[in-house]
Design an enzyme around this catalytic site. Structure first.
Site, PDB file in Angstrom:
ATOM      1  N   ASP A  21       0.844  -1.195   0.000  1.00  0.00           N
ATOM      2  CA  ASP A  21       0.000   0.000   0.000  1.00  0.00           C
ATOM      3  C   ASP A  21       0.884   1.251   0.000  1.00  0.00           C
ATOM      4  O   ASP A  21       1.829   1.350   0.785  1.00  0.00           O
ATOM      5  CB  ASP A  21      -0.919  -0.019   1.230  1.00  0.00           C
ATOM      6  N   SER A  72      -6.958   3.980  -1.830  1.00  0.00           N
ATOM      7  CA  SER A  72      -7.100   2.541  -1.583  1.00  0.00           C
ATOM      8  C   SER A  72      -8.419   1.988  -2.102  1.00  0.00           C
ATOM      9  O   SER A  72      -8.482   0.860  -2.573  1.00  0.00           O
ATOM     10  CB  SER A  72      -7.044   2.255  -0.086  1.00  0.00           C
ATOM     11  N   HIS A 137     -12.340  10.897   0.021  1.00  0.00           N
ATOM     12  CA  HIS A 137     -13.535  10.529   0.788  1.00  0.00           C
ATOM     13  C   HIS A 137     -14.710  11.465   0.485  1.00  0.00           C
ATOM     14  O   HIS A 137     -15.863  11.102   0.724  1.00  0.00           O
ATOM     15  CB  HIS A 137     -13.256  10.584   2.296  1.00  0.00           C
ATOM     16  N   ARG A 167      -4.594  15.239   5.126  1.00  0.00           N
ATOM     17  CA  ARG A 167      -4.073  13.908   4.789  1.00  0.00           C
ATOM     18  C   ARG A 167      -4.235  13.661   3.283  1.00  0.00           C
ATOM     19  O   ARG A 167      -3.417  12.983   2.674  1.00  0.00           O
ATOM     20  CB  ARG A 167      -4.859  12.868   5.607  1.00  0.00           C
ATOM     21  N   ASP A 168      -5.299  14.222   2.716  1.00  0.00           N
ATOM     22  CA  ASP A 168      -5.486  14.162   1.259  1.00  0.00           C
ATOM     23  C   ASP A 168      -5.147  15.522   0.643  1.00  0.00           C
ATOM     24  O   ASP A 168      -5.233  15.691  -0.578  1.00  0.00           O
ATOM     25  CB  ASP A 168      -6.941  13.797   0.912  1.00  0.00           C
ATOM     26  N   ARG A 203      -9.490  14.410  11.507  1.00  0.00           N
ATOM     27  CA  ARG A 203     -10.065  13.154  10.987  1.00  0.00           C
ATOM     28  C   ARG A 203      -9.420  11.904  11.575  1.00  0.00           C
ATOM     29  O   ARG A 203     -10.035  10.835  11.553  1.00  0.00           O
ATOM     30  CB  ARG A 203      -9.919  13.109   9.466  1.00  0.00           C
ATOM     31  N   ARG A 282     -16.942   7.816   0.230  1.00  0.00           N
ATOM     32  CA  ARG A 282     -16.195   6.563   0.432  1.00  0.00           C
ATOM     33  C   ARG A 282     -16.613   5.892   1.736  1.00  0.00           C
ATOM     34  O   ARG A 282     -16.835   6.558   2.745  1.00  0.00           O
ATOM     35  CB  ARG A 282     -14.694   6.864   0.423  1.00  0.00           C
ATOM     36  N   GLY A 283     -16.654   4.569   1.718  1.00  0.00           N
ATOM     37  CA  GLY A 283     -17.309   3.833   2.783  1.00  0.00           C
ATOM     38  C   GLY A 283     -16.503   3.435   4.004  1.00  0.00           C
ATOM     39  O   GLY A 283     -17.043   3.391   5.106  1.00  0.00           O
ATOM     40  N   ASP A 284     -15.209   3.126   3.851  1.00  0.00           N
ATOM     41  CA  ASP A 284     -14.519   2.471   4.978  1.00  0.00           C
ATOM     42  C   ASP A 284     -14.612   3.271   6.268  1.00  0.00           C
ATOM     43  O   ASP A 284     -14.880   2.728   7.338  1.00  0.00           O
ATOM     44  CB  ASP A 284     -13.050   2.122   4.640  1.00  0.00           C
ATOM     45  N   ARG A 285     -14.415   4.582   6.154  1.00  0.00           N
ATOM     46  CA  ARG A 285     -14.409   5.423   7.345  1.00  0.00           C
ATOM     47  C   ARG A 285     -15.793   6.033   7.627  1.00  0.00           C
ATOM     48  O   ARG A 285     -15.924   6.908   8.467  1.00  0.00           O
ATOM     49  CB  ARG A 285     -13.351   6.525   7.196  1.00  0.00           C
ATOM     50  N   LYS A 357      -5.881  -2.137   7.017  1.00  0.00           N
ATOM     51  CA  LYS A 357      -6.070  -2.410   5.589  1.00  0.00           C
ATOM     52  C   LYS A 357      -6.856  -3.700   5.359  1.00  0.00           C
ATOM     53  O   LYS A 357      -6.964  -4.153   4.217  1.00  0.00           O
ATOM     54  CB  LYS A 357      -4.697  -2.520   4.897  1.00  0.00           C
ATOM     55  N   ASP A 423       1.975   3.323   3.033  1.00  0.00           N
ATOM     56  CA  ASP A 423       0.868   4.267   3.051  1.00  0.00           C
ATOM     57  C   ASP A 423       0.643   4.873   4.432  1.00  0.00           C
ATOM     58  O   ASP A 423       0.627   6.091   4.594  1.00  0.00           O
ATOM     59  CB  ASP A 423      -0.412   3.578   2.588  1.00  0.00           C
ATOM     60  N   HIS A 427       1.544   8.717   5.362  1.00  0.00           N
ATOM     61  CA  HIS A 427       0.556   9.742   5.747  1.00  0.00           C
ATOM     62  C   HIS A 427       0.993  10.566   6.958  1.00  0.00           C
ATOM     63  O   HIS A 427       0.396  11.600   7.239  1.00  0.00           O
ATOM     64  CB  HIS A 427      -0.782   9.089   6.095  1.00  0.00           C
ATOM     65  N   ASP A 464      -1.367  -0.115  -4.676  1.00  0.00           N
ATOM     66  CA  ASP A 464      -2.671   0.445  -5.062  1.00  0.00           C
ATOM     67  C   ASP A 464      -2.579   1.906  -5.483  1.00  0.00           C
ATOM     68  O   ASP A 464      -3.485   2.410  -6.151  1.00  0.00           O
ATOM     69  CB  ASP A 464      -3.687   0.260  -3.928  1.00  0.00           C
ATOM     70  N   HIS A 465      -1.514   2.593  -5.062  1.00  0.00           N
ATOM     71  CA  HIS A 465      -1.285   4.011  -5.405  1.00  0.00           C
ATOM     72  C   HIS A 465      -0.005   4.398  -4.715  1.00  0.00           C
ATOM     73  O   HIS A 465       0.496   3.647  -3.862  1.00  0.00           O
ATOM     74  CB  HIS A 465      -2.435   4.902  -4.894  1.00  0.00           C
ATOM     75  N   HIS A 495      -1.418  10.980  -0.853  1.00  0.00           N
ATOM     76  CA  HIS A 495      -1.056  10.044  -1.925  1.00  0.00           C
ATOM     77  C   HIS A 495      -0.428  10.813  -3.087  1.00  0.00           C
ATOM     78  O   HIS A 495      -0.461  12.035  -3.113  1.00  0.00           O
ATOM     79  CB  HIS A 495      -2.314   9.315  -2.425  1.00  0.00           C
TER      80      HIS A 495
HETATM   81  O1  LIG Z   1      -6.417   6.872   5.178  1.00  0.00           O
HETATM   82  C1  LIG Z   1      -7.295   7.026   4.306  1.00  0.00           C
HETATM   83  O2  LIG Z   1      -8.505   7.028   4.558  1.00  0.00           O
HETATM   84  C2  LIG Z   1      -6.882   7.252   2.865  1.00  0.00           C
HETATM   85  C3  LIG Z   1      -6.474   8.687   2.688  1.00  0.00           C
HETATM   86  O3  LIG Z   1      -7.564   9.531   2.875  1.00  0.00           O
HETATM   87  O4  LIG Z   1      -5.810   6.401   2.530  1.00  0.00           O
HETATM   88  P1  LIG Z   1      -6.070   5.002   1.768  1.00  0.00           P
HETATM   89  O5  LIG Z   1      -6.825   5.345   0.507  1.00  0.00           O
HETATM   90  O6  LIG Z   1      -4.686   4.499   1.447  1.00  0.00           O
HETATM   91  O7  LIG Z   1      -6.816   4.119   2.668  1.00  0.00           O
HETATM   92 MN   LIG Z   2      -3.918   2.506  -0.152  1.00  0.00          MN
HETATM   93 MN   LIG Z   3      -3.539   6.150   2.199  1.00  0.00          MN
END
Ligand SMILES: O=C(O)[C@@H](CO)OP(=O)(O)O
Ligand SMILES: [Mn+2]
Ligand SMILES: [Mn+2]
Length: 550
Positions: A21, A72, A137, A167-168, A203, A282-285, A357, A423, A427, A464-465, A495
């Site tokens: 990553d 990601s 995000h 961070r972005d 964040r 974006r979903g993860d967070r 991850k 990654d 960050h 992935d980037h 990134h």
């Molecule tokens: O930490 C995250 O949420 C993103 C950056 O905003 O990083 P990554 O896409 O690598 O998960």
């Molecule tokens: Mn990533």
């Molecule tokens: Mn990242």
């Protein structure tokens, strides 16, 4: 059904896909933690094994433009699905441009819910999300469009809860967003419309935890946004300035939570009858805070109050769990993933990463679905809950252990893992720690690769980037690393736009296999390449394989 390939029976052993990553291919060595790292294994791979460059940003991964860096979600979606879908960033921008967002059930229900209110008072419309134009995000333009439309719909009160980014986008850029946005709010507010920022925080401190790594972050966000409890300030600008002074050296993503108050009263606690839009696409967070709002029985932390609100996500974040129930824009309909088709072909699969991850190699890989396919085994290594510049090796050794055991077990034909280091440490903006992060991944590869040889297998090593490949901000005009007033380089936490490697680690075919570099080669070409390596034709909807068979 995937068909057998006529030209190649497939490698005898497993095929292992290793995602490093945040490992991009830098343009300059200056500022690259990857160039600075001692990494004999990776150096040997680039020197002696077939390798190509893959596009991992912009339209090649479904982002609106080639100025958008990779991330990601879009990266793992492209790898796992073998094709490129217009992603959340693009879908939301289109839905706003065409006006379809305002006609959708999600938006209409929130507006109706707010107008109806509760207990004899109209509701307040709250927007909560990541406050920047990073487009990973969220995007601040989406927020502005919604505030403008809320006024047009006749809503009287809007409150915004801002998660500071850094961070972005550049690491201390919060005021570049807050100052013009507060001017926009002042401008749009009038006798019948009152829109103001009510709370916020970094964040990485509140609200945007992911994969249940640290629910305490979400609890702290709930307290700030919903309960309106915490250190009070008269404005967001004042809050950021004061918190920077009381926490010297702290970058935006790590700033503590704050509450905006007037006469000691918080401006925007969330109450029964209100509407809440979580505006990240974006979903993860976004999943944990959505659960806190939606779940009737919730045991992750004490909510104290659970207001009856009309809650909507910008997108639906998990297609298997239907989470959240209400959303403004339909997510990309990701279909025919390699996980699904390998499962249908009876191919056993294994996925592993550490918590930070874990969902990347499972949920994102499988098209934003949290379920599992037949024959798919997953393993999560719990991440440390620490600032990662203090532990740049993270769980690379434990992931290598798990992968070694999984390969040795002989139970899985296609295995995948993600090493978070380049990654997550990238960050932090800490150059020294980022070089150690890359070295830790190199050591993990040194241990894992011989085990793959012994099993008669092959590895595809990719990313992935980019991230650790560019640890200094580039000057917009000269494209050279930018400096601070004191002559030091400006740390970069985001990134990058750089391509990523794809290395074919093959000691079993006797030189029969190699990768071809094409003009368009990108992350979405990996799925078909893996299919060919196990002796199967690609799915018709997947982008071309990069495998050459002699
Ligand atoms: O930490 C995250 O949420 C993103 C950056 O905003 O990083 P990554 O896409 O690598 O998960
Ligand atoms: Mn990533
Ligand atoms: Mn990242």
């Amino acid at each position: 059904m995937l068909q057998k390939l006529s030209s190649f029976p497939g490698v005898p052993g497993p095929v292992v896909i290793i995602v490093m990553d945040g490992y991009g291919l830098p343009k300059n060595d200056l500022g690259s933690a990857i160039a600075a790292a001692r990494k004999p294994t990776l150096d040997g791979l680039f020197a002696h094994y077939s390798n190509v460059r893959l596009k991992a940003h912009g339209t090649a991964v479904g982002m609106p433009s080639d100025d958008d860096m990779g991330n990601s979600e879009v990266g793992h979606n492209a790898i796992g699905a073998g094709q490129v879908y217009a992603q959340g960033a693009a879908l939301v921008a289109q839905a706003i441009a065409s006006g379809s967002l305002w006609q959708g059930d999600g938006w209409r229900q929130v507006v109706d819910g707010v107008k109806q209110g509760a207990n004899g008072r109209p509701g307040v419309l709250h927007f909560l999300g990541l406050f920047s134009d990073g487009n990973v995000h969220s995007h601040i333009d989406h927020l502005k469009a919604m505030v403008t439309q809320a006024k047009a719909e006749g809503i009287a009160t809007v409150r915004i809860h801002v998660l500071l980014d850094g961070r972005d986008v550049p690491e201390t850029s919060a005021l570049d967003y807050v100052t013009p946005f507060e001017a926009f709010l002042a401008d749009i507010s009038d006798a019948g419309f009152d829109a103001r920022i009510a709370s916020g925080g970094g964040r990485q401190v509140i609200t945007m935890d992911r994969y249940e790594a640290n629910w305490a972050m979400v609890a702290a966000g709930w307290k700030t946004h919903v309960l309106g409890e915490g250190e009070q300030f008269p404005s967001t600008t004042a809050a950021i300035q004061a918190l920077r002074q009381s926490h010297p050296g702290t970058i935006d993503q790590d700033l503590p939570p704050f509450v905006i108050a007037q006469d000691g009263q918080p401006l925007g606690p969330i109450q029964d009858g209100d509407g809440v839009i979580f505006f990240n696409f974006r979903g993860d967070r976004a999943i944990e805070i959505s659960r806190a709002f939606e779940e009737e029985h919730f045991d992750k932390f004490d909510r104290v109050r659970h207001p009856r609100v009309t809650y909507a996500g910008m997108l639906q974040y998990d297609g298997d769990l239907q989470l959240p129930r209400r959303y403004l824009v339909a997510p990309p309909a990701i279909q025919n993933t390699m996980g699904e088709w390998f499962a249908k072909a009876g191919v056993t699969q294994f996925a592993c990463s550490e918590t930070q991850k874990y969902g990347h190699v499972t949920y994102f890989w499988n098209g934003n679905r949290s379920g599992k396919f037949e024959g798919e085994t997953t393993q999560e290594v719990p991440s440390d809950v620490v600032p990662f510049e203090q532990r740049p090796w993270m769980k690379s050794a434990e992931i290598a252990d798990a992968m070694i055991a999984a390969v040795k077990s002989g139970k899985h034909k296609v295995l995948r893992c993600n090493f978070a280091n380049g990654d997550m440490v990238g960050h932090t903006g800490n150059f020294r720690a980022a070089t150690l992060a890359v070295e830790a991944v190199d050591l993990a590869l040194e241990r894992l690769l011989p085990v793959i040889d012994a099993a008669g297998g092959i590895a595809l090593i990719t990313a992935d980037h980019g991230n650790a490949d560019e640890m200094y901000e580039l000057d917009k005009k000269t494209k050279q690393p930018a400096k601070n007033k004191d002559g030091s380089y400006k740390a970069k936490t985001a990134h990058t736009l750089n391509p990523v490697p794809l290395i074919l680690y093959d000691n079993v075919s006797g030189g029969k296999l190699s990768l071809k570099q094409t003009e368009q080669a990108g992350l979405s070409n990996i799925a078909a390449t893996v299919a060919n390596l196990i002796g199967l034709e690609k799915h018709p909807s997947w982008d071309e394989s990069l495998l050459e068979i002699r």
